[in-house]
Design an enzyme around this catalytic site. Structure first.
Site, short mmCIF file in Angstrom:
data_model
loop_
_atom_site.label_atom_id
_atom_site.label_comp_id
_atom_site.label_asym_id
_atom_site.label_seq_id
_atom_site.Cartn_x
_atom_site.Cartn_y
_atom_site.Cartn_z
N ASP A 8 57.83 44.31 21.56
CA ASP A 8 58.09 44.10 23.06
C ASP A 8 59.58 43.46 22.92
O ASP A 8 60.13 43.03 22.05
CB ASP A 8 57.45 43.31 23.86
CG ASP A 8 57.63 43.11 25.43
OD1 ASP A 8 58.13 44.08 25.83
OD2 ASP A 8 57.57 41.94 25.93
N ASP A 10 61.60 41.88 25.98
CA ASP A 10 61.90 40.59 26.81
C ASP A 10 60.77 39.49 26.57
O ASP A 10 59.62 39.90 26.62
CB ASP A 10 61.98 40.92 28.40
CG ASP A 10 62.98 41.86 28.86
OD1 ASP A 10 64.09 41.67 27.97
OD2 ASP A 10 62.85 42.52 29.79
#
Length: 142
Positions: A8, A10
């Site tokens: 991922d 953020d």
């Protein structure tokens, strides 16, 4: 057999913000994340990013700005000897009902199709329950 890992963005690579990362200056790496990506690259992993970017759907930034944010991230990673193979992102607002917004499986399925790989047991590192759900949908190892 090539080794893959999915990250991922953020909250995993860079600091997250409740106000969204809306411009390159707001993109700040989490201490140690860039070095970890470099070590994974040097260990032979193909690293792919899967990220929800609803700021696009919310009108908080445009595609060009997102590309500039990603260019900054890639540049920093490359300086340290890391490499991201590709960035997959969902541009939709949460209310759009798309299949690519995590926890839905579409974003991860696109990775499997693009690289012609099975996602079974591929590590997926995220920072939210949505990431775990998306990983479980396609057989990744959250």
């Amino acid at each position: 057999m090539k080794k893959f890992i999915i990250l991922d963005r953020d909250g995993v690579i860079n600091q997250d913000s409740d106000n969204y990362i809306k411009k390159p200056e707001e993109w700040l790496p989490i201490p140690g994340s860039i070095q970890a990506i470099a070590k994974l690259t040097q260990a032979g992993y193909n690293i792919v990013v899967a990220t929800n970017q609803s700021g696009l759907g919310r009108g908080l930034f445009d595609e060009t700005t997102l590309q500039n944010i990603h260019a900054k991230m890639l540049e920093v990673i490359e300086i340290f000897g890391g490499k991201i193979q590709q960035i997959f992102y969902c541009p939709h607002h949460p209310d759009d009902g798309c299949n690519c917004r995590k926890p839905n499986p579409g974003l991860l399925q696109s990775i499997g199709e693009t690289f012609n790989i099975s996602l079974k047991n591929i590590p997926f590192i995220g920072d939210s329950y949505k990431d775990i759900q998306a990983a479980n949908h396609v057989g990744c190892q959250p």
